[in-house]
Enzyme design. Sequence first.
Site, PDB file in Angstrom:
ATOM      1  N   ASP A 189       0.428  15.388  -1.698  1.00  0.00           N
ATOM      2  CA  ASP A 189      -0.423  15.786  -0.560  1.00  0.00           C
ATOM      3  C   ASP A 189       0.397  16.564   0.475  1.00  0.00           C
ATOM      4  O   ASP A 189       0.020  17.652   0.904  1.00  0.00           O
ATOM      5  CB  ASP A 189      -1.029  14.556   0.129  1.00  0.00           C
TER       6      ASP A 189
ATOM      7  N   LYS B  73      -4.332   4.807  -3.683  1.00  0.00           N
ATOM      8  CA  LYS B  73      -3.037   5.455  -3.438  1.00  0.00           C
ATOM      9  C   LYS B  73      -1.897   4.463  -3.216  1.00  0.00           C
ATOM     10  O   LYS B  73      -0.752   4.743  -3.545  1.00  0.00           O
ATOM     11  CB  LYS B  73      -3.149   6.413  -2.247  1.00  0.00           C
TER      12      LYS B  73
HETATM   13  P1  NDP Z   1      -7.295   7.647   6.055  1.00  0.00           P
HETATM   14  O1  NDP Z   1      -8.548   6.837   6.020  1.00  0.00           O
HETATM   15  O2  NDP Z   1      -6.032   7.089   5.535  1.00  0.00           O
HETATM   16  O3  NDP Z   1      -7.031   8.101   7.591  1.00  0.00           O
HETATM   17  C1  NDP Z   1      -8.045   8.644   8.370  1.00  0.00           C
HETATM   18  C2  NDP Z   1      -7.471   9.080   9.713  1.00  0.00           C
HETATM   19  O4  NDP Z   1      -8.516   9.725  10.461  1.00  0.00           O
HETATM   20  C3  NDP Z   1      -6.986   7.925  10.581  1.00  0.00           C
HETATM   21  O5  NDP Z   1      -5.885   8.352  11.356  1.00  0.00           O
HETATM   22  C4  NDP Z   1      -8.193   7.646  11.473  1.00  0.00           C
HETATM   23  O6  NDP Z   1      -7.833   7.051  12.697  1.00  0.00           O
HETATM   24  C5  NDP Z   1      -8.680   9.048  11.717  1.00  0.00           C
HETATM   25  N1  NDP Z   1     -10.094   9.128  12.090  1.00  0.00           N
HETATM   26  C6  NDP Z   1     -11.171   9.005  11.281  1.00  0.00           C
HETATM   27  N2  NDP Z   1     -12.310   9.160  11.988  1.00  0.00           N
HETATM   28  C7  NDP Z   1     -11.932   9.387  13.276  1.00  0.00           C
HETATM   29  C8  NDP Z   1     -12.655   9.635  14.480  1.00  0.00           C
HETATM   30  N3  NDP Z   1     -13.977   9.671  14.513  1.00  0.00           N
HETATM   31  N4  NDP Z   1     -11.945   9.832  15.626  1.00  0.00           N
HETATM   32  C9  NDP Z   1     -10.588   9.810  15.624  1.00  0.00           C
HETATM   33  N5  NDP Z   1      -9.860   9.577  14.498  1.00  0.00           N
HETATM   34  C10 NDP Z   1     -10.514   9.366  13.340  1.00  0.00           C
HETATM   35  O7  NDP Z   1      -7.686   9.003   5.309  1.00  0.00           O
HETATM   36  P2  NDP Z   1      -6.683  10.076   4.689  1.00  0.00           P
HETATM   37  O8  NDP Z   1      -5.539  10.243   5.604  1.00  0.00           O
HETATM   38  O9  NDP Z   1      -6.425   9.769   3.267  1.00  0.00           O
HETATM   39  O10 NDP Z   1      -7.596  11.387   4.704  1.00  0.00           O
HETATM   40  C11 NDP Z   1      -7.896  12.041   5.930  1.00  0.00           C
HETATM   41  C12 NDP Z   1      -8.595  13.358   5.596  1.00  0.00           C
HETATM   42  O11 NDP Z   1      -7.682  14.187   4.887  1.00  0.00           O
HETATM   43  C13 NDP Z   1      -9.829  13.202   4.697  1.00  0.00           C
HETATM   44  O12 NDP Z   1     -10.889  13.906   5.279  1.00  0.00           O
HETATM   45  C14 NDP Z   1      -9.442  13.878   3.391  1.00  0.00           C
HETATM   46  O13 NDP Z   1     -10.516  14.591   2.825  1.00  0.00           O
HETATM   47  C15 NDP Z   1      -8.370  14.856   3.852  1.00  0.00           C
HETATM   48  N6  NDP Z   1      -7.399  15.154   2.788  1.00  0.00           N
HETATM   49  C16 NDP Z   1      -7.314  16.459   2.394  1.00  0.00           C
HETATM   50  C17 NDP Z   1      -6.438  16.810   1.393  1.00  0.00           C
HETATM   51  C18 NDP Z   1      -6.354  18.236   0.967  1.00  0.00           C
HETATM   52  O14 NDP Z   1      -5.719  18.501  -0.056  1.00  0.00           O
HETATM   53  N7  NDP Z   1      -6.957  19.166   1.695  1.00  0.00           N
HETATM   54  C19 NDP Z   1      -5.562  15.816   0.726  1.00  0.00           C
HETATM   55  C20 NDP Z   1      -5.712  14.479   1.267  1.00  0.00           C
HETATM   56  C21 NDP Z   1      -6.617  14.172   2.252  1.00  0.00           C
HETATM   57  P3  NDP Z   1      -7.716   5.420  12.840  1.00  0.00           P
HETATM   58  O15 NDP Z   1      -6.352   5.066  12.334  1.00  0.00           O
HETATM   59  O16 NDP Z   1      -7.877   5.216  14.298  1.00  0.00           O
HETATM   60  O17 NDP Z   1      -8.832   4.847  12.016  1.00  0.00           O
END
Ligand code: NDP
Length: 295
Positions: free
Chosen positions: A108, A72
């Site tokens: 998104d 991305k």
């Molecule tokens: P990123 O990897 O960019 O971000 C992940 C986020 O989740 C970060 O803020 C991370 O925190 C947090 N996180 C992950 N695991 C944990 C945990 N165990 N406890 C607390 N915080 C956690 O991923 P994306 O933002 O690209 O995607 C996030 C979700 O969104 C995915 O599951 C994806 O499937 C979904 N999504 C859905 C879409 C839709 O159309 N429905 C479109 C795009 C995404 P930290 O910064 O602390 O690591």
Amino acid sequence: MNDPNFKQELTGVFGQPVAENPSQPMVEAAYRHHGLPWRYLTLEVAPADLAAAVRGARAMGFRGFNCTQPHKLAVIPHLDGLGESAALMGAVNCVVRRGDRLIGENTDGKGFLQALQGVADPTGKRVVIFGAGGAARAIAVELALAGATSFIIVNRGEQRGRELVELLRTRLRVAAEGVAWSGDYTVPADVDLVVNATSIGLHPHGDACLPIDVTTLRPRMVVADVIPNPPVTGLLRAARARGCRVVDGLAMLVGQGVIGIRYWTGIEPDPGVMRRALEEIFQGSAQVVAERHPS
Ligand code: NDP
């Protein structure tokens, strides 16, 4: 008789790993429904091959393509320009061919907005977003552009949380504060919209609810989750039990798919056809939320 034409217009998604991405059945269901002889290909592209893949898409006349993780951000230097929100977010999930140019858009957050607007108007709303990754940034930027006025960004990692707060304050000029997430989060009583934009709850990592105090969810709040699989997450179940209106991750997925198809083909696809294609994949569980919030 017309001359035969076996050439199909090409679109697709570049990612790695990409095999579980459900966009192909969703988008091709719309192409079939609207009688478009177009294809949407699920393409495994390694980071080292991204430049070649974009050149290949140009050479083969792709009408556009989605980018998912890990492309991305990395795709941007290979494009000819960016749309407004993609430039603000610094991330592209949808590339559109306009003439000879490949333009990066971000659908998104727009897809999220489309799903939300079926339930609530974001204008003037106070928002809590869990997460500060790509999905959270996209949602926060579009909500701010659509008139939401104040944001609390709750993230595990403080640095990423701070960066999103900074973006909202300086570029979008809305009120924003960051909270380092530890323990069960108490949702302030004056919040209107609660959004899970983390990957907590995503299949196959179990059915965990976010660490929040669910008793602080109030019936007047709208609760949204980005997780498309399973569509009914622990958070949404808890929110519905508290009397909240909910928006599921399938609605967001359909919303961004609708916008991508509109950009590429110029037609207005039927979201119901797309949602049903996804429900067939994710089976009966999708229906529970869909009945309340048809996208
Ligand atoms: P990123 O990897 O960019 O971000 C992940 C986020 O989740 C970060 O803020 C991370 O925190 C947090 N996180 C992950 N695991 C944990 C945990 N165990 N406890 C607390 N915080 C956690 O991923 P994306 O933002 O690209 O995607 C996030 C979700 O969104 C995915 O599951 C994806 O499937 C979904 N999504 C859905 C879409 C839709 O159309 N429905 C479109 C795009 C995404 P930290 O910064 O602390 O690591």
